[in-house]
Design an enzyme around this catalytic site. Structure first.
Site, short mmCIF file in Angstrom:
data_model
loop_
_atom_site.label_atom_id
_atom_site.label_comp_id
_atom_site.label_asym_id
_atom_site.label_seq_id
_atom_site.Cartn_x
_atom_site.Cartn_y
_atom_site.Cartn_z
CG HIS A 140 -2.21 2.14 0.01
ND1 HIS A 140 -1.33 1.08 -0.12
CD2 HIS A 140 -1.53 3.25 -0.35
CE1 HIS A 140 -0.16 1.53 -0.56
NE2 HIS A 140 -0.26 2.85 -0.70
CB SER A 159 -0.55 5.36 -3.19
OG SER A 159 0.05 5.62 -1.93
#
Length: 360
Positions: free
Chosen positions: A314, A53
């Protein structure tokens, strides 16, 4: 007689000049073309992103339609991902093969699938048929034995349980052993990438292979009023452990994997200092990571509901742009390792290892 010799000499000189010209032209036609510098093959000079990711662009938004849930594909590749911010002389194209949630086995060769997609190394083997790969940048390992994302989720859950111990108390007992188990898996994936390029006719000097580590998305220095569902629901003890121990020791393990495979290493463990999620307090514009994020519309769709908070904690688009800036600087050097650190201009820069150690 003298005049005749002069004309004869002039005629001879003209003849020699014509012959030389003919030989030059013939030589150019028959001369083998010089070997082109860099990768073999045909196609644009390209940088490729592989991994999970943090490389796919999770958190950066604007995911490509084919990786935003279509037919079960949740790789979440974003045009804002760091690999698309690489600016290196000669490189004209960037390709992102990373997939959110991928373990090292999905980056390497084999039958491992992630969100319906085959091995990233196998996809790379197809790519090199019509691209000249100048650099491969890999971010992987966190989803193997360390399960860094799950760690964040455990610490999130711990915040709800007032009488429970901090999650870091449970995790730290076997954290190092998890990292030790991760190292050979990442090394194997890197070797598979090298095998793909070797099979395609590449020498090691034809391309750069870079392994990068992870930046801590959260830190202990956040306002108390944001240590909840408004932003970052974590205990201070856990925030401190994730930043000071978790991310740092994960970086040490990844550095070892890079060393074992001859890959260059880019240390991102301190890249987010001062820009972690919630670090900006009431103004999130200075943050390079997403806060607790819910895609509320997805909760109304059974197939999407389980991915509604997937973007949380993230790198955001600004973070990816900064990582891409630092990566570009690193690729432009011949340094075997460097660390991304914030400079006086407020941007990330690739600092040689010796400088990074002094500032550490």
């Amino acid at each position: 007689m003298a005049r005749f010799r002069w004309w004869l000499a002039a005629f001879a000189l003209v003849g020699v000049a014509l012959l030389v010209g003919v030989f030059v032209l013939i030589g150019k036609d028959n001369q083998q073309p010089d070997d082109r510098p860099g990768p073999p093959g045909r196609g644009p000079l390209t940088v490729v992103g592989l991994g999970d990711s943090t490389m796919s662009g999770e958190g950066a938004g604007d995911y490509t339609s084919d990786t935003d849930g279509a037919d079960g594909n949740w790789c979440h590749r974003s045009p804002n991902a760091s690999v698309h911010h690489v600016e290196v002389r000669g490189i004209v194209e960037s390709v992102n093969l990373a997939c959110s949630g991928s373990p090292a086995g999905h980056v390497g060769l084999g039958d491992v699938k992630q969100w319906t997609e085959p091995s990233q190394a196998q996809q790379l083997a197809e790519l090199v048929k019509d691209h000249r790969v100048s650099a491969v940048v890999v971010a992987v390992g966190a989803n193997d034995d360390p399960r860094f994302s799950r760690l964040i989720s455990e610490c999130f859950t711990s915040w709800f349980i007032d009488n429970g111990d901090p999650c870091s108390e449970r995790i730290k007992d076997d954290w190092q052993s998890r990292i030790d188990k991760m190292v050979p898996k990442v090394a194997d994936a890197l070797q598979d990438v090298r095998q793909v390029l070797r099979t395609a006719g590449y020498d090691r000097d034809d391309y750069d292979l870079v392994l990068q580590s992870y930046a801590a998305p959260i830190g202990p220095d956040i306002p108390e009023n944001l240590r909840n569902l408004n932003g970052c629901p974590f205990r201070t003890e856990d925030l401190r452990w994730v930043k000071e121990v978790g991310a740092a020791s994960l970086t040490t393990g990844l550095r070892q994997a890079a060393s074992e495979t001859g890959a260059r290493f880019l240390d991102l463990s301190r890249a987010g200092d001062g820009h972690e999620a919630c670090a900006g307090g009431g103004d999130a514009s200075s943050e390079w990571f997403t806060r607790f994020t819910v895609q509320w519309d997805d909760l109304t769709d059974v197939d999407r509901a389980t991915h509604a908070i997937q973007e949380s904690f993230h790198p955001n688009a600004a973070g990816h742009a900064q990582f891409g800036r630092c990566l570009s600087e690193f690729l432009a050097t011949s340094d075997e390792s460097a660390a991304c650190l914030e400079g006086e201009d407020g941007n990330l820069h690739a600092a040689p290892s010796v400088v990074a150690q002094e500032r550490g």
